[in-house]
Design a protein around this motif. Structure first.
Motif, PDB file in Angstrom:
ATOM      1  N   LEU A  41      15.269  45.197  50.511  1.00 28.87           N
ATOM      2  CA  LEU A  41      14.416  45.278  49.329  1.00 28.87           C
ATOM      3  C   LEU A  41      13.200  46.119  49.687  1.00 28.87           C
ATOM      4  CD1 LEU A  41      13.440  44.255  46.489  1.00 28.87           C
ATOM      5  CD2 LEU A  41      12.326  42.413  47.742  1.00 28.87           C
ATOM      6  N   LYS A  61      12.522  47.643  44.490  1.00 27.78           N
ATOM      7  CA  LYS A  61      13.824  48.314  44.352  1.00 27.78           C
ATOM      8  C   LYS A  61      14.775  47.799  45.416  1.00 27.78           C
ATOM      9  CE  LYS A  61      15.959  52.864  44.609  1.00 27.78           C
ATOM     10  NZ  LYS A  61      15.762  54.297  44.786  1.00 27.78           N
ATOM     11  N   VAL A  79      18.917  48.365  41.439  1.00 24.35           N
ATOM     12  CA  VAL A  79      18.064  47.479  40.648  1.00 24.35           C
ATOM     13  C   VAL A  79      16.634  47.897  40.962  1.00 24.35           C
ATOM     14  CG1 VAL A  79      17.294  45.117  40.264  1.00 24.35           C
ATOM     15  CG2 VAL A  79      19.708  45.585  40.681  1.00 24.35           C
ATOM     16  N   GLU A  80      15.951  48.405  39.952  1.00 24.26           N
ATOM     17  CA  GLU A  80      14.605  48.933  40.185  1.00 24.26           C
ATOM     18  C   GLU A  80      13.667  48.496  39.070  1.00 24.26           C
ATOM     19  OE1 GLU A  80      12.487  53.181  41.318  1.00 24.26           O
ATOM     20  OE2 GLU A  80      14.598  53.121  40.770  1.00 24.26           O
ATOM     21  N   ARG A 110      12.741  37.544  44.182  1.00 23.72           N
ATOM     22  CA  ARG A 110      14.159  37.184  44.097  1.00 23.72           C
ATOM     23  C   ARG A 110      14.556  36.824  42.666  1.00 23.72           C
ATOM     24  NH1 ARG A 110      14.664  33.841  48.156  1.00 23.72           N
ATOM     25  NH2 ARG A 110      13.645  32.164  47.060  1.00 23.72           N
ATOM     26  N   ILE A 113      15.020  39.899  40.465  1.00 27.80           N
ATOM     27  CA  ILE A 113      16.193  40.681  40.888  1.00 27.80           C
ATOM     28  C   ILE A 113      17.478  39.983  40.461  1.00 27.80           C
ATOM     29  CG2 ILE A 113      17.476  41.484  42.902  1.00 27.80           C
ATOM     30  CD1 ILE A 113      14.712  41.946  44.228  1.00 27.80           C
ATOM     31  N   GLU A 116      18.604  40.615  37.033  1.00 29.36           N
ATOM     32  CA  GLU A 116      19.142  41.956  36.801  1.00 29.36           C
ATOM     33  C   GLU A 116      20.533  42.162  37.399  1.00 29.36           C
ATOM     34  OE1 GLU A 116      17.962  44.724  35.013  1.00 29.36           O
ATOM     35  OE2 GLU A 116      16.727  43.121  34.202  1.00 29.36           O
TER      36      GLU A 116
END
Length: 160
Positions: A41, A61, A79-80, A110, A113, A116
């Protein structure tokens, strides 16, 4: 090693946090059968104390390694969050846990993220799946349609 913020550093100024965290430290490894967090990450955050809250702003990201659920091909899924913002209360019912004057920011990273994560990862939206398997399915559908047509034609021959 998790991402921790010392509250004493926030008393006079804002704090800049930047770097990488291994996916295992964030708790993203082995969460799904077809989604794997193998890359670290990356983050660049600014933390400041606003009243009785901590305000975090910046970007995070991570690139996830996914397996297409149709064709089983491996692909990368970024994933950004280019404008990530998080408010952490220091008082009240929802206050963040403070241990040794430090707040662990890892669970908040976390959580966003995980929200997503792709629900049904596909390498591309028009993926048709495994070529041999789809051909068998199509052949079965065509066979069942001809069987249904012949059954109806037999019923049409009945006279009451």
């Amino acid at each position: 090693m998790s991402l921790k913020l010392n509250l004493h550093h926030l008393e006079d100024k804002q704090v800049e946090l930047a770097g990488e965290l291994p996916a295992a430290e964030v708790g993203l490894d082995q969460l799904d059968e077809v989604i794997h967090a193998v890359n670290p990450l990356q983050y660049a955050l600014t933390a400041q104390q606003v009243g009785e809250q901590i305000l975090l702003r910046g970007w995070i990201k991570i690139i996830l390694r996914c397996e297409c659920v149709r064709c089983l091909k491996t692909f990368d899924y970024p994933v950004e969050f280019p404008d990530w913002i998080c408010h952490l209360p220091l008082e009240g019912e929802e206050k963040v846990p403070v241990l040794n004057d430090c707040v662990d920011l890892t669970p908040y990273l976390r959580e966003d993220i995980l929200l997503e994560f792709p629900q049904h990862p596909l390498c591309k939206s028009e993926c048709v799946g495994l070529s041999g398997r789809t051909g068998q399915i199509a052949k079965k559908q065509n066979t069942s349609q001809t069987e249904n047509a012949s059954a109806w034609s037999e019923l049409n021959k009945l006279k009451f």
